[in-house]
Design an enzyme around this catalytic site. Structure first.
Site, PDB file in Angstrom:
ATOM      1  N   GLY A 126     -45.282   8.772  22.923  1.00 21.01           N
ATOM      2  CA  GLY A 126     -44.022   9.493  22.801  1.00 21.01           C
ATOM      3  C   GLY A 126     -42.855   8.568  22.521  1.00 21.01           C
ATOM      4  CB  ALA A 127     -42.822   5.189  21.135  1.00 27.46           C
ATOM      5  CG  ASN A 128     -41.341  10.632  18.493  1.00 23.39           C
ATOM      6  OD1 ASN A 128     -42.376  10.640  19.156  1.00 23.39           O
ATOM      7  ND2 ASN A 128     -40.563  11.700  18.359  1.00 23.39           N
ATOM      8  CB  THR A 129     -37.606  11.459  20.711  1.00 22.15           C
ATOM      9  OG1 THR A 129     -36.333  12.053  20.973  1.00 22.15           O
ATOM     10  CG2 THR A 129     -38.647  12.122  21.598  1.00 22.15           C
ATOM     11  N   GLY A 156     -39.027   7.401  25.738  1.00 21.97           N
ATOM     12  CA  GLY A 156     -40.055   6.610  25.064  1.00 21.97           C
ATOM     13  C   GLY A 156     -39.481   5.682  24.020  1.00 21.97           C
ATOM     14  CB  SER A 166     -41.404  14.555  36.742  1.00 20.93           C
ATOM     15  OG  SER A 166     -40.373  15.441  37.137  1.00 20.93           O
ATOM     16  CE1 TYR A 226     -42.914  18.191  33.011  1.00 18.02           C
ATOM     17  CE2 TYR A 226     -41.532  18.687  34.910  1.00 18.02           C
ATOM     18  CZ  TYR A 226     -41.900  17.835  33.889  1.00 18.02           C
ATOM     19  OH  TYR A 226     -41.262  16.622  33.739  1.00 18.02           O
TER      20      TYR A 226
END
Length: 299
Positions: free
Chosen positions: A21-24, A27, A143, A168
């Site tokens: 998840g390093a695009n946003t 991350g 979380s 979740y």
């Protein structure tokens, strides 16, 4: 007490870090900071265009890894190991929150499938490349929602009843049960790799895109700055867990502010149920069956 920041990060030159998840959001902030510290960063993302944009931003290497598809996880892991036979850091960061009812390609409920099972599979596939690397670490992002979570073994995929927040919370509790059980197994194998868990606190990111509009509006308000932080700050627990020499296997890091909403990263405590070893073993065994990924604790 000294407040830990990215200025305290040791040099990461020569180390390979995989960030999901390093695009946003958190991350991307994590990948950016690790790259700035000298690491070779592999950006494990599910969207090619966004991965390429993140690569242009960070100088990292984009690899397609859709955690909602075990085929994609396997293909991505193979590509990573082929390019990097030694992996020093795996940051299990990607996630979804309070999504509408849905299924992954393999038929899992989206939140348990992406947040837990996809990362369980990816970690197992990359672990052999990590075991021979001194100081290697698996960092799993949970979380504070884990405190409301329960593992429903009779209906792990929420087929009988789907409640977005409950699903979740279950997935975030699963993250912690996994992280702690992984550490127990690594320690039993006398491995050099350790497993650490973190929570980022409350952050303004795309993670909240599926929450009710009223919640998104409130979270975006400047009036909420006392409890909501930006991605760079929210990434600090992950970065400390990944790089601080004082971190030990089984540690849990989060912000030091009120209720852990925001602040600087410190070692903190997770809910008692996250330390239930019997539940963790049962979840591990079920996860192995569902993903068909069997862990190997030798390089």
């Amino acid at each position: 007490m000294t407040r830990w920041t990215t200025a305290d990060m040791p040099d990461q030159s020569g180390r390979v870090a995989v960030v999901t998840g390093a695009n946003t959001g958190v991350g991307l902030a994590t990948a950016r900071a690790l790259a700035k510290a000298g690491a070779t960063v592999v950006l494990a993302c599910r969207d090619r265009d966004r991965a390429d944009a993140a690569a242009a931003d960070t100088g990292g290497e984009p690899v397609l890894v859709d955690l909602g598809s075990l085929d994609s996880v396997r293909a991505g892991a193979e590509q990573i190991v082929a390019a990097h036979p030694r992996v020093d850091l795996l940051i299990n960061n990607a996630g979804v929150m309070m999504t509408p009812r849905g299924r992954t390609q393999d038929g899992f409920e989206l939140q348990i499938g992406i947040n837990h099972l996809g990362h369980f599979a990816l970690t197992g596939l990359l672990l052999p490349a990590m075991l021979g690397a001194p100081g290697s670490r698996v960092v799993t992002v949970s979380s504070n929602a884990h405190r409301a979570g329960e593992i429903n073994f009779d209906d792990l995929n929420s087929r009988d009843r789907y409640r977005p927040m409950a699903a979740y919370a279950q997935s975030k509790l699963a993250n912690l049960l996994f992280a702690y059980e992984l550490q127990r197994r690594l320690a039993a194998a006398k491995a050099m790799t350790i497993s650490v868990a973190v929570h980022p606190g409350s952050a303004r990111t795309e993670l909240a895109r599926d929450t009710p509009r009223a919640v998104r509006t409130v979270m975006a308000s400047p009036l909420m700055s006392w409890m909501v932080q930006e991605s760079d700050q929210a990434a600090l627990p992950t970065l400390r867990a990944a790089t601080d020499p004082a971190v030990r296997g089984g540690d849990y890091y989060g912000p030091d502010g009120w209720n852990g909403f925001k602040g600087h990263p410190v070692r903190t405590a997770s809910a008692l149920r996250s330390h239930d070893a019997a539940v963790a073993r049962r979840l591990w065994e079920k996860s192995e069956r569902l993903t068909e990924v069997a862990y190997r604790f030798t390089p």
